[in-house]
Design an enzyme around this catalytic site. Structure first.
Site, PDB file in Angstrom:
ATOM      1  N   SER A  68       0.650  -1.269  -0.111  1.00  0.00           N
ATOM      2  CA  SER A  68      -0.095  -0.057  -0.145  1.00  0.00           C
ATOM      3  C   SER A  68       0.730   1.350   0.075  1.00  0.00           C
ATOM      4  O   SER A  68       0.281   2.353  -0.224  1.00  0.00           O
ATOM      5  CB  SER A  68      -1.141   0.151   1.257  1.00  0.00           C
ATOM      6  N   LYS A  71       0.587   3.481  -2.950  1.00  0.00           N
ATOM      7  CA  LYS A  71      -0.574   4.107  -3.041  1.00  0.00           C
ATOM      8  C   LYS A  71      -0.440   5.694  -3.051  1.00  0.00           C
ATOM      9  O   LYS A  71      -1.051   6.572  -3.557  1.00  0.00           O
ATOM     10  CB  LYS A  71      -1.673   3.998  -2.034  1.00  0.00           C
ATOM     11  N   TYR A 195      -3.291  -2.480 -10.529  1.00  0.00           N
ATOM     12  CA  TYR A 195      -3.153  -2.199  -9.003  1.00  0.00           C
ATOM     13  C   TYR A 195      -2.224  -3.389  -8.454  1.00  0.00           C
ATOM     14  O   TYR A 195      -1.138  -3.132  -7.632  1.00  0.00           O
ATOM     15  CB  TYR A 195      -4.546  -2.327  -8.690  1.00  0.00           C
ATOM     16  N   TYR A 247      -4.995   3.615   7.995  1.00  0.00           N
ATOM     17  CA  TYR A 247      -6.252   3.039   8.111  1.00  0.00           C
ATOM     18  C   TYR A 247      -6.993   3.469   9.519  1.00  0.00           C
ATOM     19  O   TYR A 247      -6.890   4.538   9.986  1.00  0.00           O
ATOM     20  CB  TYR A 247      -6.258   1.446   7.705  1.00  0.00           C
ATOM     21  N   VAL A 265       0.940  -3.704   3.748  1.00  0.00           N
ATOM     22  CA  VAL A 265       1.051  -5.045   4.462  1.00  0.00           C
ATOM     23  C   VAL A 265       2.448  -5.770   4.219  1.00  0.00           C
ATOM     24  O   VAL A 265       2.474  -6.896   4.981  1.00  0.00           O
ATOM     25  CB  VAL A 265      -0.183  -6.093   3.952  1.00  0.00           C
TER      26      VAL A 265
HETATM   27  O1  DON Z   1      -4.812  -4.692  -2.126  1.00  0.00           O
HETATM   28  C1  DON Z   1      -4.158  -5.468  -0.873  1.00  0.00           C
HETATM   29  O2  DON Z   1      -4.959  -5.623   0.127  1.00  0.00           O
HETATM   30  C2  DON Z   1      -2.719  -5.385  -0.867  1.00  0.00           C
HETATM   31  N1  DON Z   1      -2.051  -5.201  -2.254  1.00  0.00           N
HETATM   32  C3  DON Z   1      -2.083  -3.830  -0.298  1.00  0.00           C
HETATM   33  C4  DON Z   1      -2.733  -3.647   0.888  1.00  0.00           C
HETATM   34  C5  DON Z   1      -1.978  -3.088   1.975  1.00  0.00           C
HETATM   35  O3  DON Z   1      -0.816  -2.885   1.814  1.00  0.00           O
HETATM   36  C6  DON Z   1      -2.705  -2.548   3.233  1.00  0.00           C
HETATM   37  N2  DON Z   1      -1.703  -1.842   4.197  1.00  0.00           N
HETATM   38  N3  DON Z   1      -1.416  -2.046   5.332  1.00  0.00           N
END
Ligand code: DON
Length: 313
Positions: A68, A71, A195, A247, A265
């Site tokens: 993320s 982003k 994405y 978040y 993540v």
């Molecule tokens: O879309 C997803 O779930 C992952 N590619 C990215 C989510 C993420 O990194 C949330 N962050 N803490």
């Protein structure tokens, strides 16, 4: 070495030693099978100050999946492409829910709360994709990150992208739901393909701290002096990182660390001390909100020691 530089250096070295020795490491993300294979023992940190000084320790050169954190870069790129029109598709409020939550989307007619929850980042990716082939859009994002970091060796980890493509059922649900409201313009599979791949960019703490420099320098890329984004927009991206970057853990991160930050993540966090420094930390074990457990603790210790919280003290 100046007094400030030696204070940063000793803080970085001592915090890395302390984090490497801790037993509480959080839990590695396993909903993307490839990420479940990462060893929770890793810890890296890199700080780049406003003189370009680099202070790094631990596994600071080990590439990890930034997830993320990209982003932030896709939001910057999309704002440069479509300007404030972006805010017709995505909101700017903290969500108070998990990064992959679907409930708010129904109440809010398919408009995601902010660009950092998954739904919001998928909508931003869709804006970048419009008028391009998926391969071109992805190339544009990767080249942008390489430019920001002054590093052409940064790559996408194809195994991580494929792993998420096979298992990203929730993201597919979010994207299809937004598509039904006309918030997604392109074929859902194309948008998700871009994405998943940009989330799978792999970077080390050192590369990530380099890539974030424009946010600590009023939108300027310090190496070339070029404006990456208008000063006002850089300030606002920092505001969104502070309010939405972690978040449902954003309030706690602001309370403890006091800096704009964005987690992923993969266990990375990019934090910005405006006018002072960028900081990247990595430790793959996560807390309950999906943010790096030791990464957050390390940032809390560092900002306290150096007096870098934007709230003073
Ligand atoms: O879309 C997803 O779930 C992952 N590619 C990215 C989510 C993420 O990194 C949330 N962050 N803490």
């Amino acid at each position: 070495m100046s007094e400030t530089a030696s204070r940063i250096e000793s803080a970085v070295t001592e915090i890395a030693e302390e984090m490497q020795a801790r037993a509480d490491r959080g839990k590695v993300a396993d909903y993307i099978p490839e990420l479940a294979l990462v060893d929770p023992a890793g810890f890296g940190i890199a700080v780049i100050d406003n003189q370009g000084g680099v202070f790094a320790a631990g596994d600071c050169d080990t590439p990890f999946s930034v997830q993320s954190i990209t982003k932030v870069f896709t939001l910057t790129l999309a704002l440069g492409m479509v300007g404030d029109r972006l805010w017709r598709r995505v909101g700017r409020e903290p969500s108070g829910s998990a990064f992959n939550s679907i409930v708010q989307l129904e109440h809010e007619h398919g408009i995601p709360r902010n660009p950092f929850i998954n739904a919001g980042a998928i909508a931003v990716t869709d804006l970048i994709l419009s008028g391009h082939e998926p391969r071109e859009a992805l190339g544009e994002i990767l080249r942008f990150v390489q430019f920001l970091a002054d590093d052409q060796t940064i790559k996408i980890d194809k195994a991580v992208a494929a792993s998420e493509q096979r298992t990203g059922f929730r993201n597919r649900a979010l994207a299809n739901y937004m598509k039904s409201f006309g918030v997604i313009e392109n074929p859902v599979d194309y948008t998700l393909g871009v994405y998943f791949h940009h989330c799978a960019i792999a970077m080390s703490c050192r590369q990530l701290a380099m890539a974030g420099r424009f946010l600590a320098h009023s939108g300027r890329h310090p190496t070339t002096g070029r404006s990456v984004i208008h000063m006002e927009r850089a300030r606002r991206i920092n505001a969104l990182m502070l309010t939405c970057g972690h978040y449902d853990g954003s309030g706690d991160f602001a309370y403890r660390v006091g800096l704009p930050g964005k987690s992923g993540v993969g266990g990375g966090i990019l934090a910005i001390a405006p006018g002072k420094a960028t900081i990247a930390v990595w430790s793959p074990g996560l807390d309950a909100a999906g943010n790096s457990h030791l990464g957050r603790i390390a940032l809390e210790l560092l900002t306290k020691r150096l007096g870098w919280s934007i709230f003073g003290g």
